[in-house]
Design an enzyme around this catalytic site. Structure first.
Site, short mmCIF file in Angstrom:
data_model
loop_
_atom_site.label_atom_id
_atom_site.label_comp_id
_atom_site.label_asym_id
_atom_site.label_seq_id
_atom_site.Cartn_x
_atom_site.Cartn_y
_atom_site.Cartn_z
N HIS A 171 0.87 -1.17 0.00
CA HIS A 171 0.00 0.00 0.00
C HIS A 171 0.91 1.23 0.00
CE1 HIS A 171 -3.63 2.29 1.38
NE2 HIS A 171 -2.74 3.00 2.06
N ASP A 174 1.40 5.21 -0.10
CA ASP A 174 0.67 6.42 0.26
C ASP A 174 1.23 7.64 -0.46
OD1 ASP A 174 -1.27 5.52 2.31
OD2 ASP A 174 0.54 4.87 3.36
N MET A 231 0.89 11.57 -1.07
CA MET A 231 0.30 12.77 -0.45
C MET A 231 0.87 14.01 -1.11
SD MET A 231 0.52 11.79 3.56
CE MET A 231 0.25 10.10 4.15
N MET A 277 -3.79 10.30 -1.83
CA MET A 277 -4.33 11.37 -0.96
C MET A 277 -3.94 12.70 -1.58
SD MET A 277 -3.44 9.52 2.64
CE MET A 277 -2.18 8.49 1.90
C1 DX5 Z 1 -2.37 7.48 6.61
C2 DX5 Z 1 -2.00 6.49 5.55
C3 DX5 Z 1 -1.79 5.12 6.08
C4 DX5 Z 1 -0.70 4.98 7.11
C5 DX5 Z 1 -1.01 3.81 7.97
O1 DX5 Z 1 -2.79 8.64 6.02
O2 DX5 Z 1 -3.00 6.43 4.56
O3 DX5 Z 1 -1.65 4.19 5.02
O4 DX5 Z 1 0.56 4.81 6.57
O5 DX5 Z 1 -0.06 3.75 8.97
P1 DX5 Z 1 -0.40 3.17 10.41
O6 DX5 Z 1 -0.73 1.72 10.25
O7 DX5 Z 1 0.86 3.39 11.17
O8 DX5 Z 1 -1.56 3.93 10.96
ZN ZN Z 2 -2.95 4.75 3.20
#
Ligand code: DX5
Ligand code: ZN
Length: 226
Positions: free
Chosen positions: A35, A37, A39, A71
Site C-alpha cells: 500500500h 501512500d 500525499m 491522498m
Molecule cells: C495514513 C496512511 C496510512 C498509514 C497507515 O494517512 O494512509 O496508510 O501509513 O499507517 P499506520 O498503520 O501506522 O496507521
Molecule cells: Zn494509506
C-alpha cells in the site's frame, strides 16, 4: 467470489532511503500487496512521493501488487503517470473529485484496478452509487496524512454496513491497524488490511503479518454471505 484476506503493509513509516529492500523484505514476510501512500501537501497536510519514485520501485520490486492510496487533490491528474510507472490499483478519495464516474473510467482505460476511499467524516452511503463500478472500497480509520495514529473504532459501523450490503466486496481499512485492533476490523468485515507502523516498526514483521491474517481468516466464515 468470496472474500479472501489480504495484508498490505504501508511503507510510509519504513526507512524510505532503502525502500526497494524494505518492500522486498515485506513481500518475503508474507505481505499480499504493498500500500503506497501518495500525499500532495494539499489534500492532506503532508507530502510523500509521486510517480517517478513508483517507477524506480517497480524496477526493483517487479512482482508486488501496488495499491496506490492517492491522498491528492485532482486525482485525475496522476492516473496516466501512475499507470506508466507500474501501479496496479489506483485508490482515489471520493472527497477529492467532482466526477467519480469519469475518474473510474479513466483509471480503467489505463489498465488499473479501481479503489475508492472515504475519510472519517464521509458517510459510507456516499459510496453506494459507485460500489458496483469499483474493485475495492477503503474506509479510513484515521484522518489521512500520517502513520502511527490511533485506530478509530467508530468507523466500524461503516465497514459492517458495506459488508452486509456487499458480501463479496473487497473492503480495505487503513490507519492504526495492529494485532491489538485487528479483531474489531475483522469482526466488522474488513478483508484488506493496511498496516503501517505495526508491521514496519516491528522486529518481526512476518509474525505481525501472520497474526493479522489469522484473526481476519477466523472471522471470514462469520460474515454475511447473501
Ligand atoms: C495514513 C496512511 C496510512 C498509514 C497507515 O494517512 O494512509 O496508510 O501509513 O499507517 P499506520 O498503520 O501506522 O496507521
Ligand atoms: Zn494509506
Amino acid at each position: 467470489m468470496p472474500c479472501t484476506c489480504k495484508i498490505g503493509p504501508s511503507i510510509l513509516n519504513a526507512d524510505l532511503s532503502c525502500l526497494a529492500d524494505q518492500s522486498n523484505h515485506l513481500m518475503e514476510c508474507g505481505a499480499d500487496y504493498l500500500h503506497l501512500d501518495v500525499m500532495d501537501g494539499h489534500f492532506v497536510p503532508n507530502i510523500t512521493f509521486g510517480a517517478p519514485l513508483v517507477k524506480c520501485l517497480r524496477a526493483k520490486v517487479p512482482n508486488a501488487f501496488f495499491d496506490m492510496h492517492m491522498m491528492v487533490s485532482e486525482p485525475e491528474r496522476w492516473v496516466k503517470d501512475m499507470a506508466d510507472a507500474g501501479a496496479d490499483q489506483y485508490t482515489f478519495h471520493l472527497e477529492a473529485t467532482k466526477d467519480p464516474v469519469a475518474l473510474i473510467q479513466l483509471i480503467r482505460q489505463h489498465g488499473m484496478k479501481v479503489g475508492i476511499a472515504i475519510k472519517p467524516g464521509t458517510s459510507e452511503k456516499e459510496l453506494l452509487p459507485y460500489i458496483d463500478q469499483v474493485d475495492m472500497a477503503l474506509v479510513m480509520t484515521v484522518e489521512p496524512g500520517f502513520g502511527g495514529q490511533k485506530f478509530m473504532s467508530d468507523m466500524m459501523p461503516k465497514v459492517e454496513f458495506l459488508r452486509q450490503q456487499y458480501p463479496s466486496l473487497d473492503i480495505e481499512v487503513d490507519g492504526g491497524l495492529s494485532p491489538k485492533t485487528i479483531e474489531e476490523a475483522a469482526k466488522a468485515g474488513a478483508n484488506m488490511i493496511v498496516s503501517g507502523s505495526a508491521v514496519v516498526k516491528s522486529d518481526d514483521p512476518k509474525t505481525v503479518i501472520m497474526q493479522l491474517r489469522t484473526v481476519v481468516e477466523s472471522w471470514i466464515p462469520k460474515w454475511p454471505t447473501t
